[in-house]
Write a protein that holds these residues in place. Structure first.
Motif, PDB file in Angstrom:
ATOM      1  N   MET A   1      27.498  27.790  49.443  1.00 20.15           N
ATOM      2  CA  MET A   1      26.696  28.691  48.595  1.00 20.15           C
ATOM      3  C   MET A   1      25.641  27.896  47.842  1.00 20.15           C
ATOM      4  SD  MET A   1      27.716  31.740  49.059  1.00 20.15           S
ATOM      5  CE  MET A   1      26.940  32.543  47.663  1.00 20.15           C
ATOM      6  N   GLU A   2      24.405  28.472  47.724  1.00 22.93           N
ATOM      7  CA  GLU A   2      23.371  27.783  46.982  1.00 22.93           C
ATOM      8  C   GLU A   2      23.715  27.809  45.486  1.00 22.93           C
ATOM      9  OE1 GLU A   2      22.162  32.090  47.433  1.00 22.93           O
ATOM     10  OE2 GLU A   2      23.148  30.521  48.606  1.00 22.93           O
ATOM     11  N   SER A   3      23.252  26.779  44.820  1.00 23.10           N
ATOM     12  CA  SER A   3      23.566  26.627  43.405  1.00 23.10           C
ATOM     13  C   SER A   3      22.427  27.175  42.562  1.00 23.10           C
ATOM     14  CB  SER A   3      23.811  25.152  43.078  1.00 23.10           C
ATOM     15  OG  SER A   3      24.024  24.987  41.704  1.00 23.10           O
ATOM     16  N   TYR A   4      22.677  28.210  41.785  1.00 26.12           N
ATOM     17  CA  TYR A   4      21.707  28.738  40.833  1.00 26.12           C
ATOM     18  C   TYR A   4      22.484  29.536  39.791  1.00 26.12           C
ATOM     19  CZ  TYR A   4      22.103  33.357  43.055  1.00 26.12           C
ATOM     20  OH  TYR A   4      22.563  34.549  43.531  1.00 26.12           O
ATOM     21  N   THR A   5      21.848  29.798  38.677  1.00 21.23           N
ATOM     22  CA  THR A   5      22.507  30.521  37.592  1.00 21.23           C
ATOM     23  C   THR A   5      22.392  32.015  37.826  1.00 21.23           C
ATOM     24  OG1 THR A   5      22.007  28.757  36.026  1.00 21.23           O
ATOM     25  CG2 THR A   5      22.575  30.904  35.107  1.00 21.23           C
ATOM     26  N   ARG A   6      23.504  32.682  37.932  1.00 21.64           N
ATOM     27  CA  ARG A   6      23.521  34.125  38.115  1.00 21.64           C
ATOM     28  C   ARG A   6      23.387  34.805  36.752  1.00 21.64           C
ATOM     29  NH1 ARG A   6      26.158  31.770  42.180  1.00 21.64           N
ATOM     30  NH2 ARG A   6      26.331  32.804  44.216  1.00 21.64           N
ATOM     31  N   VAL A   7      22.473  35.743  36.674  1.00 22.16           N
ATOM     32  CA  VAL A   7      22.223  36.475  35.430  1.00 22.16           C
ATOM     33  C   VAL A   7      22.543  37.946  35.681  1.00 22.16           C
ATOM     34  CG1 VAL A   7      20.537  37.050  33.656  1.00 22.16           C
ATOM     35  CG2 VAL A   7      20.394  34.841  34.841  1.00 22.16           C
ATOM     36  N   LEU A  29      32.428  31.435  34.679  1.00 22.81           N
ATOM     37  CA  LEU A  29      31.932  30.846  35.925  1.00 22.81           C
ATOM     38  C   LEU A  29      30.524  30.266  35.784  1.00 22.81           C
ATOM     39  CD1 LEU A  29      33.257  33.494  38.475  1.00 22.81           C
ATOM     40  CD2 LEU A  29      34.173  31.202  38.043  1.00 22.81           C
ATOM     41  N   GLY A  30      30.000  30.243  34.543  1.00 24.14           N
ATOM     42  CA  GLY A  30      28.694  29.637  34.314  1.00 24.14           C
ATOM     43  C   GLY A  30      27.528  30.578  34.431  1.00 24.14           C
ATOM     44  N   GLY A  31      27.798  31.873  34.550  1.00 19.20           N
ATOM     45  CA  GLY A  31      26.711  32.836  34.621  1.00 19.20           C
ATOM     46  C   GLY A  31      26.260  33.270  33.237  1.00 19.20           C
ATOM     47  N   LYS A  32      25.256  34.112  33.200  1.00 18.11           N
ATOM     48  CA  LYS A  32      24.739  34.656  31.945  1.00 18.11           C
ATOM     49  C   LYS A  32      24.813  36.175  31.988  1.00 18.11           C
ATOM     50  CE  LYS A  32      21.533  30.975  30.572  1.00 18.11           C
ATOM     51  NZ  LYS A  32      20.124  30.667  30.182  1.00 18.11           N
ATOM     52  N   TYR A  33      24.962  36.757  30.807  1.00 14.52           N
ATOM     53  CA  TYR A  33      25.016  38.214  30.713  1.00 14.52           C
ATOM     54  C   TYR A  33      23.930  38.705  29.776  1.00 14.52           C
ATOM     55  CZ  TYR A  33      26.417  42.783  28.961  1.00 14.52           C
ATOM     56  OH  TYR A  33      26.411  44.098  28.575  1.00 14.52           O
ATOM     57  N   ILE A  34      23.196  39.731  30.188  1.00 11.34           N
ATOM     58  CA  ILE A  34      22.176  40.353  29.348  1.00 11.34           C
ATOM     59  C   ILE A  34      22.614  41.776  29.066  1.00 11.34           C
ATOM     60  CG2 ILE A  34      19.754  41.003  29.146  1.00 11.34           C
ATOM     61  CD1 ILE A  34      19.059  38.871  31.162  1.00 11.34           C
ATOM     62  N   GLY A  35      22.755  42.113  27.800  1.00  7.47           N
ATOM     63  CA  GLY A  35      23.170  43.458  27.419  1.00  7.47           C
ATOM     64  C   GLY A  35      21.985  44.399  27.292  1.00  7.47           C
ATOM     65  N   LYS A  78      39.242  34.749  40.045  1.00  9.73           N
ATOM     66  CA  LYS A  78      40.498  34.337  40.688  1.00  9.73           C
ATOM     67  C   LYS A  78      40.259  33.179  41.644  1.00  9.73           C
ATOM     68  CE  LYS A  78      42.476  39.009  40.491  1.00  9.73           C
ATOM     69  NZ  LYS A  78      42.945  40.177  41.295  1.00  9.73           N
ATOM     70  N   ASN A  79      39.097  33.201  42.310  1.00 11.66           N
ATOM     71  CA  ASN A  79      38.776  32.150  43.272  1.00 11.66           C
ATOM     72  C   ASN A  79      38.378  30.845  42.588  1.00 11.66           C
ATOM     73  OD1 ASN A  79      38.110  31.270  46.088  1.00 11.66           O
ATOM     74  ND2 ASN A  79      36.040  31.152  45.235  1.00 11.66           N
ATOM     75  N   GLY A  80      37.930  30.940  41.358  1.00 10.62           N
ATOM     76  CA  GLY A  80      37.507  29.757  40.621  1.00 10.62           C
ATOM     77  C   GLY A  80      36.045  29.407  40.832  1.00 10.62           C
ATOM     78  N   SER A  81      35.335  30.165  41.653  1.00 12.97           N
ATOM     79  CA  SER A  81      33.907  29.944  41.888  1.00 12.97           C
ATOM     80  C   SER A  81      33.333  31.239  42.461  1.00 12.97           C
ATOM     81  CB  SER A  81      33.678  28.777  42.857  1.00 12.97           C
ATOM     82  OG  SER A  81      34.286  29.042  44.114  1.00 12.97           O
ATOM     83  N   TRP A  82      32.018  31.298  42.510  1.00 15.11           N
ATOM     84  CA  TRP A  82      31.375  32.519  42.975  1.00 15.11           C
ATOM     85  C   TRP A  82      31.607  32.729  44.471  1.00 15.11           C
ATOM     86  CZ3 TRP A  82      30.285  35.682  39.362  1.00 15.11           C
ATOM     87  CH2 TRP A  82      29.796  35.259  38.133  1.00 15.11           C
ATOM     88  N   LEU A  83      31.970  33.958  44.806  1.00 17.25           N
ATOM     89  CA  LEU A  83      32.178  34.342  46.205  1.00 17.25           C
ATOM     90  C   LEU A  83      30.878  34.886  46.790  1.00 17.25           C
ATOM     91  CD1 LEU A  83      35.561  36.224  45.716  1.00 17.25           C
ATOM     92  CD2 LEU A  83      35.262  34.045  46.905  1.00 17.25           C
ATOM     93  N   PRO A  84      30.768  35.004  48.093  1.00 20.54           N
ATOM     94  CA  PRO A  84      29.594  35.660  48.692  1.00 20.54           C
ATOM     95  C   PRO A  84      29.495  37.110  48.213  1.00 20.54           C
ATOM     96  CG  PRO A  84      30.836  34.450  50.341  1.00 20.54           C
ATOM     97  CD  PRO A  84      31.688  34.467  49.111  1.00 20.54           C
TER      98      PRO A  84
END
Length: 781
Positions: A1-7, A29-35, A78-84
């Motif tokens: 999987m490519e590495s980038y920040t999921r928002v 998991l290192g992502g960001k959330y925008i409300g 649960k997987n410990g990292s981002w899934l497809p």
């Protein structure tokens, strides 16, 4: 999987606990959330439980973003990292056996570069009059890379689509096909709209996202905010724990009635001051005061410059022992009179303030003293006068502590004063009976002037250190005065307190306008009292901007003002060549002409054409008149308002591209230090109310503030509010929410982002902390 920040943004999940789990998983998991309830173009993923007619879902489709089910985050945790993402992409069931993926076609086209968005090439004339719905449709179209225009469109633009609600015959005269707004959905999903079973016309997308919590009793909210502010104002800021062990002299020691000071009197007559001091030192007990005339004689001997350093050290120790055993704030009124008689010039006997002024001026090597003193300044006498200042400061701190804690004992049989500051030495020293209603008394003005002189001298002669800790002592003394006066008045007249602090700030700005910014910044850094630091830093920063041709407003300090006015001003300080610049923030300030009528101000607020906005950007639109109205409030038509906002956005973009190189690093560093201390002190003094326990989150005042802003506009929430302190708190909450959504990051000049100066980097770190507070507030939503 490519590495980038999921928002991520979330839509259609109203249960708070489910949303909380998702947000925590995203962050884990290192992502960001925008409300928030509107689509943000910076997001990369939108989470929805099923297909729904929300703005976020439709805009994500048009932009080619990932739209996934909640299980995508839960399974990834649960997987410990981002899934497809593909297995979790949202789908709907059609009449056939296959499923329809409404977003996939647009996402794949954007990902492969075939399109930049679903509405690429569209030039839309949007004819929707209701402002909220028009803004929503505009965001949807722009998410799909359409260009949106108001009526009339620019002459050079060839419109491809006319979208309106309702459709009328005259719309066909624009030379382009005319569509209802539902065409947006039809274009995105084609014939599958029937299976999706929603209609964009009848449902307000933003409204589908509102939670079930609605605080409609806004008058009650104002009352709670006002009570919170009063509680914050009334709290004891300085914490002088050392005074807890001081003796109460209305309970005298048994030995107090058996002491004879006649021996000390004989020694003083014979000029044996060291021996007399030793005799007095051994006979000090709670409830027992040596004859005041003996101590006056000892002080006079010390002031003449003939005493040894050992004698002066013993005198310092004795004075503090006297205060420890007989504190005036825990004593009958006669003890206060004793200290008032003792603490004055032994020769002139004109009161405590002239005594302090003489001590300060001697430390500054000034010849302006109540009577000639030995000169040039002797090191031993410098220490003596500094010790006198430190002793009086300790006495005043004790009185402030006692008043703040309510520890003035009230025993009528012993004649002890009641719980009040009216009879304190502090009040009698700095305010006459005619000056009680003003913070800026004659003595306070003199102290402030001496403080500036001390700061200049201390910076110019760093290596000499002739007057140890003089600046810190004077700052602490001024802090005690400010806290004392504010605590005396805030319950009965908050506006008087605000006026007093404003007067102090303006006075300091005037007397320090020719002082080097480096000296003033160093002075602010050394202030320990948050309230005084807030006043001083604001005055110095505004003065610094004014001197460099960049005027900022004198409206009450707020988080909005610091973000919208002070940050852009800092960018222009970085470009200053040391002289005046042509650009100003068009808000009133003490440097500008005063006395302008409200009618003139109103006319000034109305932009004549767009050239002024094109130059100044959105900061011009933040200007308010005497009634608190902005330029946008004074514009009569929606079309003019939209044009002003567009022009401001163009100017802001241009300004951000221009202000990159730092031409004046020292000035930028000085301004960054001031603004960093200003924001930090503001948060410390006027931060939003938090909750005490996790279980109280839903019912906390902070949470209800945020939810009120989420379900209603700021204007609607504050409609009818009369307490401006409550209004500013709500405004701070709104700004924090926008910072959490990264909406105001454009206000940070590029020069600040790229500068590697120590103070500038500190400011950027503090801004990140403030932004993180906004993200915490967004979690409530």
């Amino acid at each position: 999987m490519e590495s980038y920040t999921r928002v991520f943004q979330i839509s259609g999940i109203k249960i708070r606990e489910k949303k909380r789990v998702l947000v925590q998983g995203i962050q884990q998991l290192g992502g960001k959330y925008i409300g928030g309830s509107v689509y943000q173009h910076t997001c990369t993923h939108v989470i929805i439980p099923q297909v729904l007619s929300s703005e976020k879902f439709l805009a994500a489709c048009a932009a080619g973003k990932w739209v996934v089910m909640p299980d995508y985050v839960l399974d990834s945790v649960k997987n410990g990292s981002w899934l497809p993402e593909e297995p979790y992409e949202v789908a709907i069931s059609t009449g056939s056996t296959s499923a329809f993926y409404p977003v996939r076609q647009w996402r794949e086209k954007v990902a492969t570069g075939r399109l930049t968005g679903a509405f690429q090439g569209w030039r839309v004339l949007l004819m929707v009059q209701e402002p909220t719905r028009r803004a929503m449709f505009k965001r949807l179209l722009k998410a799909g890379r359409a260009k949106v225009y108001r009526f009339p469109p620019p002459a050079h633009v060839s419109v491809t689509h006319v979208m309106a609600k309702p459709i009328t015959e005259n719309l066909k005269s624009h030379g382009a096909p005319c569509y209802p707004v539902s065409h947006i959905v039809q274009h995105l999903f084609g014939s599958n709209c029937v299976d999706m079973k929603f209609n964009i016309i009848d449902n307000h997308p933003a409204e589908t996202e509102k939670t079930g919590f609605v605080d409609v009793d806004f008058s009650k909210l104002e009352t709670e905010l006002r009570d919170y502010v009063i509680k914050q104002e009334g709290r004891s800021r300085p914490c002088f724990l050392e005074f807890l062990g001081y003796h109460a002299p209305h309970h005298p020691h048994l030995q107090a009635t058996e002491t004879d000071f006649s021996n000390a009197h004989t020694m003083i007559e014979c000029g044996l001051f060291s021996e007399a001091l030793d005799s007095i030192r051994s006979d000090v007990f709670p409830g027992l005061l040596p004859p005041v005339q003996y101590l006056i004689s000892v002080l006079e001997y010390a002031q003449q410059g003939n005493a040894t350093s050992v004698f002066l050290r013993n005198l310092k120790h004795f004075m503090h022992t006297l205060l420890f055993t007989n504190p005036p704030w825990l004593a009958p009124s006669k003890v206060k009179k004793y200290y008032a008689q003792l603490l004055q010039c032994p020769r002139c006997k004109t009161g405590l303030w002239p005594f302090l002024e003489t001590a300060i001026r001697y430390c500054l090597s000034s010849e302006v003293t109540c009577h000639p003193l030995p000169g040039p300044a002797l090191p031993t006498l410098l220490h003596f006068h500094c010790d006198i200042l430190a002793f009086v400061l300790k006495l005043f701190q004790g009185e402030l502590y006692s008043i703040s804690a309510g520890d003035f004992v009230a025993l009528q049989e012993t004649g002890v004063s009641k719980t009040s500051g009216s009879g304190s030495l502090l009040k009698g020293t700095f305010w006459t009976v005619w000056e009680h209603s003003t913070l800026l008394s004659h003595a306070v003005k003199q102290l402030t002037q001496l403080l500036v002189e001390a700061a200049i001298r201390d910076y110019a002669k760093k290596d000499e250190k002739l007057s140890p800790d003089l600046v810190v002592t004077l700052l602490d003394l001024l802090s005690v005065l400010v806290e004392f006066w504010c605590q005396q008045h805030f319950k009965l007249n908050q506006s008087l307190v605000e006026k007093g602090l404003k007067d102090l700030a303006e006075h300091f700005a005037v007397i320090s306008q020719d002082v080097s910014p480096v000296v003033l910044v160093e002075l602010v850094v050394r202030i320990s009292c948050a309230r005084l630091k807030l006043v001083m830093a604001d005055a110095i920063f505004r003065n610094l901007c004014c001197q460099n041709g960049f005027t900022v407003g004198d409206e009450p300090l707020s988080l909005k003002k610091m973000v919208m006015s002070y940050l852009p001003a800092l960018g222009h300080l970085a470009q200053s060549n040391g002289g005046a610049c042509s650009r100003t923030v068009p808000t009133s300030h003490s440097c500008t002409t005063q006395g302008t009528s409200s009618r003139t101000q109103e006319k000034e607020n109305i932009p004549r054409g767009l050239n002024r906005v094109n130059v100044a950007g959105s900061v011009l639109l933040q200007q308010t008149d005497g009634n608190g109205r902005t330029a946008l409030d004074l514009v009569s038509t929606t079309s003019q308002r939209e044009e002003l906002l567009h022009s401001a956005q163009v100017a802001d973009s241009a300004l951000r591209n221009i202000v990159i190189e730092v031409l004046n690093l020292p000035l930028l560093e000085a301004g960054s230090s001031l603004l960093a201390h200003l924001i930090f002190s503001y948060k410390k003094e006027r931060d939003l109310p938090g909750h005490m326990q996790p279980s109280d989150e839903t019912h906390s005042l902070e949470c209800r503030l945020v939810r009120a802003l989420e379900t209603h506009s700021f204007q609607k929430v504050t409609l009818g509010w009369t307490d401006q302190r409550a209004v500013r708190l709500l405004e701070d909450a709104e700004i924090l929410l926008e910072l959490g959504r990264e909406s105001y990051l454009g206000q940070v000049p590029q020069a600040l982002r790229e500068c590697r100066g120590e103070n500038t980097q500190l400011l950027m770190e503090i801004l990140e902390i403030v932004k993180s507070h906004g993200e915490v507030l967004l979690a409530y939503l």
